[in-house]
Design an enzyme around this catalytic site. Structure first.
Site, PDB file in Angstrom:
ATOM      1  N   ASP A  23      35.821   2.227  -1.500  1.00  0.00           N
ATOM      2  CA  ASP A  23      37.034   2.512  -2.289  1.00  0.00           C
ATOM      3  C   ASP A  23      37.196   1.567  -3.473  1.00  0.00           C
ATOM      4  OD1 ASP A  23      37.688   4.434  -0.302  1.00  0.00           O
ATOM      5  OD2 ASP A  23      38.516   2.838   0.937  1.00  0.00           O
ATOM      6  N   LYS A  26      34.205   3.653  -7.470  1.00  0.00           N
ATOM      7  CA  LYS A  26      32.856   4.016  -7.943  1.00  0.00           C
ATOM      8  C   LYS A  26      32.871   5.368  -8.657  1.00  0.00           C
ATOM      9  CE  LYS A  26      31.318   3.653  -3.707  1.00  0.00           C
ATOM     10  NZ  LYS A  26      32.449   2.978  -3.038  1.00  0.00           N
ATOM     11  N   GLY A  50      34.811   9.304  -0.322  1.00  0.00           N
ATOM     12  CA  GLY A  50      35.822  10.025  -1.081  1.00  0.00           C
ATOM     13  C   GLY A  50      35.856   9.451  -2.482  1.00  0.00           C
ATOM     14  N   HIS A  51      35.221  10.135  -3.412  1.00  0.00           N
ATOM     15  CA  HIS A  51      35.159   9.623  -4.786  1.00  0.00           C
ATOM     16  C   HIS A  51      36.168  10.365  -5.652  1.00  0.00           C
ATOM     17  CE1 HIS A  51      30.845   7.977  -4.071  1.00  0.00           C
ATOM     18  NE2 HIS A  51      31.794   7.292  -3.465  1.00  0.00           N
ATOM     19  N   GLN A 233      30.496   4.246   0.130  1.00  0.00           N
ATOM     20  CA  GLN A 233      31.029   3.098   0.881  1.00  0.00           C
ATOM     21  C   GLN A 233      30.750   1.804   0.082  1.00  0.00           C
ATOM     22  OE1 GLN A 233      28.951   5.404   3.071  1.00  0.00           O
ATOM     23  NE2 GLN A 233      30.839   6.536   2.986  1.00  0.00           N
TER      24      GLN A 233
END
Ligand code: IMP
Length: 432
Positions: A23, A26, A50-51, A233
């Site tokens: 988080d 990225k 989750g991007h 991650q």
């Protein structure tokens, strides 16, 4: 794959890695770089990621698909190191299509990548339940059990979708076998025929996208195309170097990029480490810089620190340079992208953790034993804050406090900060 020569920006290969507990932001950095490269590659992790990318005020959260899908000219590869849930993939493709983006023709999924199947999710939930208070706090996406099957040599790979009839027979056998384990672990068994009826249409849809991506990437390399390797991650969640066992089940650093794509170190190019201006982590595990109480709540609220995949509140703390230094060293990081610096605006002073104290001894590295890290107390240096808004500023126009903060990180870590995030939008970033 043909070379795309339309971009004016220099095209070189880059790796983007998270250097903290995930988080880090990225997605935004990758989105910025995606139109300067030919092929965007995901190498590890799965739908646990989750991007978040904000384009024209619209927020898109990607879990499995490389962020390159949002750029019409990018080809996207999901490499062999990724674990793929067919249902999650199809949901994501449907969401994108509803928003006018259909990347299917430029999306290639490795035939060597392992499939996350319904029993993996059930096993994940059962294992977490069995651990009680000591649970990892996983995303419950079946990631650990799927990588577990891979290593135990009992996984199912995407290449098997080339023969869907044979795959269905195998799936039925796996589901039946897995139910024995799920039952033993006190979990909720999967209804075999219902799960098959749910998963098979997604597998059928996925099948045409399956390819020998290692060969495709080798060809692209021979044609001197450029790559953007998209990490998921963060290094502190790495299965080997993270805060084990409170980690994810893949190598989140540079090693995972190589084994998870099929390319070699010669194809990697610049390594960019993404660092959030403060620290967050989701789930259990030691977190020496954690801010408990009102200050933690305030940072969480200001930074909208709620999981992009699970919605869980993230634990928040000040910047931990012990972790960042370690992550830079492990991965040969060439430059840092510092994100969400604007969230610290208004702090009268900003503490930065430069070392730990464990049982009265100063420690400059991350101890491998959980028991030691759990007793680590952060040693802070306090930098002056700033009140001026950062959005829209050039580097020289940033307030002195913000520039000093950036300089401090560069000096203590020994890596230049080349990108500075000043707000959530695609354009709110200073490039040096
Ligand atoms: P898993 O990857 O779902 O097995 O979860 C293992 C640990 O990694 C948990 O603490 C999760 O919260 C964390 N984790 C997994 N993916 C992400 C991510 O993309 N961002 C932040 N934390 C993550």
């Amino acid at each position: 794959m043909a070379a795309d020569t339309s971009a004016t920006n220099p095209r070189k290969s880059r790796v983007v890695l998270g250097l903290q507990w995930g988080d880090e932001g990225k997605g935004k950095v990758i989105d910025l770089l995606a139109d300067r490269c030919d092929v965007v590659v995901r190498c590890q992790g799965g739908a646990n990621a989750g991007h978040t990318v904000v384009v024209g005020g619209k927020k898109t959260v990607l879990h499995l698909l490389p962020s390159g899908v949002l750029h019409e000219s990018s080809r996207c590869v999901i490499g062999n190191g990724v674990v793929i849930d067919p249902l999650a993939l199809c949901h994501e493709l449907d969401d994108l299509k509803a928003g006018g983006c259909d990347p299917v023709k430029r999306l290639f999924i490795s035939d060597r990548a392992h499939l996350v199947l319904p029993y993996h999710r059930a096993l994940d939930a059962a294992a977490e339940k069995a651990k009680g208070d000591a649970k990892v706090g996983t995303t419950l996406r079946g990631i650990g059990p799927c990588y577990g099957d891979k290593v135990a040599r009992s996984g199912v790979r995407c290449g098997e979708l080339r023969d869907l009839a044979a795959f269905e027979v195998r799936l039925r056998a796996h589901l039946t076998q897995a139910n024995v384990l799920i039952r033993a672990a006190g979990g909720t068994e999967v209804e075999v025929e219902r799960a098959i009826a749910e998963v098979m249409p997604a597998c059928r849809r996925m099948a045409p996208m399956i390819a020998d991506t290692a060969s495709i990437l080798h060809q692209a390399s021979a044609q001197r195309l450029s790559f953007l390797f998209e990490g998921a991650q963060g290094v502190m969640l790495d299965i080997d170097y993270g805060t084990y066992p409170f980690v994810t089940s893949s190598n989140t650093g540079i090693g995972g990029v190589i084994t998870g794509s099929g390319l070699s170190h010669k194809d990697l190019g610049e390594v960019i480490g993404v660092v959030k201006a403060y620290s967050t982590r989701v789930g259990g595990g030691p977190f020496p810089v954690e801010l408990l109480g009102a200050k933690g709540d305030e940072v969480r609220k200001r930074g909208s620190e709620f999981g992009a995949t699970t919605g869980r509140p993230r634990r928040c703390g000040w910047l931990d340079l012990v972790a960042v230094r370690f992550a830079c060293r492990l991965n040969g990081v060439d430059s840092i992208a510092l994100t969400k610096l604007d969230i610290l605006t208004g702090e009268p002073e900003v503490p930065v953790c430069v070392a730990y104290e464990i049982d009265g001894v100063r420690v400059d590295t991350i101890p491998s034993r959980l028991e030691d890290l759990s007793r680590a107390k952060p040693i802070y240096e306090r930098l002056p804050g700033w009140t001026q808004q950062l959005s829209g500023s050039t580097f020289d126009g940033l307030p002195a406090g913000a520039r000093a903060y950036i300089g401090f990180i560069e000096e203590r870590v020994g890596v230049p900060v080349r990108w500075i995030g000043t707000g959530p939008g695609r354009d709110e970033i200073v490039v040096r």
